[in-house]
Motif scaffolding. Structure first.
Motif, PDB file in Angstrom:
ATOM      1  N   PRO A 314       6.232  -4.947  10.050  1.00 59.17           N
ATOM      2  CA  PRO A 314       6.143  -3.487  10.164  1.00 59.17           C
ATOM      3  C   PRO A 314       4.689  -3.006  10.141  1.00 59.17           C
ATOM      4  O   PRO A 314       3.840  -3.595   9.483  1.00 59.17           O
ATOM      5  N   LYS A 315       4.423  -1.935  10.886  1.00 61.35           N
ATOM      6  CA  LYS A 315       3.075  -1.384  10.940  1.00 61.35           C
ATOM      7  C   LYS A 315       2.662  -0.850   9.566  1.00 61.35           C
ATOM      8  O   LYS A 315       3.484  -0.320   8.820  1.00 61.35           O
ATOM      9  N   LYS A 316       1.404  -1.018   9.264  1.00 59.53           N
ATOM     10  CA  LYS A 316       0.866  -0.499   8.017  1.00 59.53           C
ATOM     11  C   LYS A 316      -0.550   0.001   8.265  1.00 59.53           C
ATOM     12  O   LYS A 316      -1.363  -0.701   8.882  1.00 59.53           O
ATOM     13  N   THR A 317      -0.851   1.202   7.788  1.00 60.34           N
ATOM     14  CA  THR A 317      -2.183   1.781   7.959  1.00 60.34           C
ATOM     15  C   THR A 317      -3.137   1.221   6.918  1.00 60.34           C
ATOM     16  O   THR A 317      -2.791   1.119   5.735  1.00 60.34           O
ATOM     17  N   ASP A 318      -4.310   0.843   7.351  1.00 57.64           N
ATOM     18  CA  ASP A 318      -5.335   0.320   6.443  1.00 57.64           C
ATOM     19  C   ASP A 318      -6.007   1.479   5.702  1.00 57.64           C
ATOM     20  O   ASP A 318      -6.756   2.255   6.287  1.00 57.64           O
ATOM     21  N   THR A 319      -5.731   1.584   4.399  1.00 55.25           N
ATOM     22  CA  THR A 319      -6.423   2.565   3.557  1.00 55.25           C
ATOM     23  C   THR A 319      -7.400   1.880   2.613  1.00 55.25           C
ATOM     24  O   THR A 319      -8.135   2.546   1.886  1.00 55.25           O
ATOM     25  N   THR A 320      -7.385   0.552   2.634  1.00 56.66           N
ATOM     26  CA  THR A 320      -8.201  -0.217   1.688  1.00 56.66           C
ATOM     27  C   THR A 320      -9.682  -0.134   2.015  1.00 56.66           C
ATOM     28  O   THR A 320     -10.519   0.084   1.126  1.00 56.66           O
ATOM     29  N   THR A 321     -10.012  -0.319   3.280  1.00 50.46           N
ATOM     30  CA  THR A 321     -11.414  -0.415   3.679  1.00 50.46           C
ATOM     31  C   THR A 321     -12.222   0.810   3.239  1.00 50.46           C
ATOM     32  O   THR A 321     -13.292   0.687   2.626  1.00 50.46           O
ATOM     33  N   GLN A 322     -11.729   1.989   3.553  1.00 53.02           N
ATOM     34  CA  GLN A 322     -12.479   3.202   3.240  1.00 53.02           C
ATOM     35  C   GLN A 322     -12.624   3.402   1.729  1.00 53.02           C
ATOM     36  O   GLN A 322     -13.678   3.836   1.255  1.00 53.02           O
ATOM     37  N   SER A 416      -3.391  -5.618   0.570  1.00 54.35           N
ATOM     38  CA  SER A 416      -4.402  -4.659   1.017  1.00 54.35           C
ATOM     39  C   SER A 416      -4.551  -4.728   2.531  1.00 54.35           C
ATOM     40  O   SER A 416      -3.982  -5.602   3.188  1.00 54.35           O
ATOM     41  N   TRP A 417      -5.345  -3.784   3.074  1.00 48.44           N
ATOM     42  CA  TRP A 417      -5.534  -3.660   4.520  1.00 48.44           C
ATOM     43  C   TRP A 417      -4.152  -3.524   5.201  1.00 48.44           C
ATOM     44  O   TRP A 417      -3.407  -2.638   4.835  1.00 48.44           O
TER      45      TRP A 417
END
Length: 462
Positions: A314-322, A416-417
């Motif tokens: 499933p798609k997951k948005t990367d919020t970790t990097t920022q 993460s990511w």
């Protein structure tokens, strides 16, 4: 009273049954052996060189060489739930090695798991895979081992298995059930796919690590034709040997070119070999021809996904990097990652091409079992040394961190990511620490100059 009456009969029947089972166990290995009638010219230079190459494809050195030990002299411990067994001396020493083996003796050991004395070999020896190798290839290996490998006097070690379990004759029954005689059957019509299938299924014995094992420690499938459990991934020696099939946790995201690069150098722009696979690259695949590397790669890419395993996640948005770039550490795992991991693997989890592997999108990280991540975090590791890259980089161990902190940072990395994985707990870390305390240092701990080319200088052997 009835039990007492029949007790002597029961005892006699039990003893007779055991004697019969022992006698049959002694007979069964002789039914597996063959007489080839082949006469091997062990002084033929072309045959010797061919045998050296075949021994590389079969990766014989990895199991038969100890840390800083003589090549092929054996003694490498292999852990089992019941104790360690040790690889044997396969140098041409006549007292402790295979110097008095005829070609048929050698062939029967390699392909059928039967020693010169007609005792069965432990299935740690991948003879179920080697069985499909043609006699002419084994003959070339025989010439190489008997002529170019240095004879080393090193007595073989007894297994540490408890009584009964270290008996050889019951292994004959295991062989009869789980390793019946078989031949190579090509599944495809193209030369490359057929060659790749042969290398993967036979001398490369990829299934020994990458196929789940059953209750009898047998591989659940020895070929793709049997089942797509073949090469579907397994946990062995504390590492997760990934699926080599077409699912997301397998090779669906890999290109053929990346696989060739990985087999040749032990790394790509996003990942690197570690653990047992680093040994395979260092001692085997880096020496293979371009044609064979291509053949293996296209064959693996042609395998379908394992039943029930998704090709995509499933798609997951990367919020970790920022968050990491902004210094927003919203968990203990984030703090630990920033302190110990980020400098190499970067805020975006992409690492540095061919230097520090990516953690984001790395199937070794988010696989169902976290064994590989736990082991390399606790004990460290290094890339295989090959001439294709200037340096082999080492990851330090972080065993000084508490069990709770290891669990926190591993869970953080695995989720993460865009990574998505099940969580581990402290008990998983404790179990891995316990395993590592018993595990001997082998493989990529061996000095980097122990390679076929380096060891053969002056010693005329791998």
């Amino acid at each position: 009273m009835r039990i007492k009456k029949w007790l002597p009969t029961i005892i006699i029947a039990g003893v007779a049954g055991l004697v019969l089972a022992f006698a049959l166990g002694q007979l069964l290995p002789t039914l597996r052996t063959t007489e080839s009638g082949i006469v091997v010219d062990i002084n033929d230079p072309k045959l010797i060189n061919r045998g050296k190459y075949i021994a590389r494809t079969a990766d014989c050195v990895a199991c038969h060489t100890t840390l800083n030990g003589e090549a092929y002299a054996g003694g490498l411990p292999m852990l089992t739930p019941l104790g360690a067994i040790y690889s044997t001396n396969i140098t041409p020493d006549k007292r402790t090695g295979i110097g008095d083996y005829t070609f048929d003796d050698f062939n029967n050991a390699i392909k059928h798991g039967v020693r010169k004395d007609n005792n069965a070999l432990y299935p740690a020896m991948p003879y179920p895979s080697y069985q499909i190798m043609p006699d002419k290839d084994v003959a070339a290996m025989y010439a190489y081992f008997m002529t170019e490998v240095k004879a080393v006097y090193q007595p073989n070690k007894d297994s540490e298995l408890p009584p009964i379990f270290n008996w050889r004759w019951p292994l004959a029954y295991w062989q009869a059930i789980f390793a019946p005689k078989r031949e190579f059957i090509a599944e495809a019509s193209t030369v490359a796919l057929t060659r790749g299938q042969y290398l993967v299924e036979g001398p490369g014995h990829c299934g020994s690590c990458h196929t789940e094992r059953g209750i009898g420690f047998q591989e659940l499938a020895l070929s793709n034709a049997e089942s797509n459990a073949f090469l579907g991934g397994a946990v062995i020696d504390g590492w997760r040997a990934k699926s080599l099939r077409g699912e997301y946790e397998g090779l669906s995201t890999w290109s053929t070119e990346e696989l060739i690069d990985f087999f040749k150098t032990g790394r790509t722009d996003t990942t690197s070999a570690f653990g047992a696979m680093a040994e395979v690259v260092e001692h085997s695949t880096q020496y293979m021809t371009e044609e064979d590397l291509y053949a293996m790669s296209v064959y693996l890419k042609a395998l379908s996904p394992t039943d029930g395993k998704p090709v995509y996640t499933p798609k997951k948005t990367d919020t970790t990097t920022q968050k990491l770039l902004d210094g927003v550490y919203d968990s203990r795992g984030a703090i630990l990652y920033a302190e110990y991991c980020q400098i190499c693997h970067r805020a975006d989890g992409q690492g540095v091409p061919r230097i520090f592997p990516a953690l984001a999108g790395n199937s070794a990280v988010f696989s169902k079992e976290a064994d590989s991540v736990l082991q390399i975090t606790l004990s460290g590791g290094r890339m295989p040394k090959t001439p294709h890259d200037r340096m082999a980089f080492t990851m330090p161990e972080f065993s000084h961190l508490s069990d709770a902190d290891i669990a926190e940072v591993v869970n953080y990395i695995r989720n993460s990511w865009t990574n998505q994985a099940s969580k581990i707990d402290v008990n998983d870390v404790v179990r891995m620490r316990h395993f590592l305390r018993k595990k001997p240092k082998t493989g990529t701990d061996i000095a980097p100059n122990l390679s076929i080319n380096a060891a053969s200088k002056g010693a005329s052997h791998e």
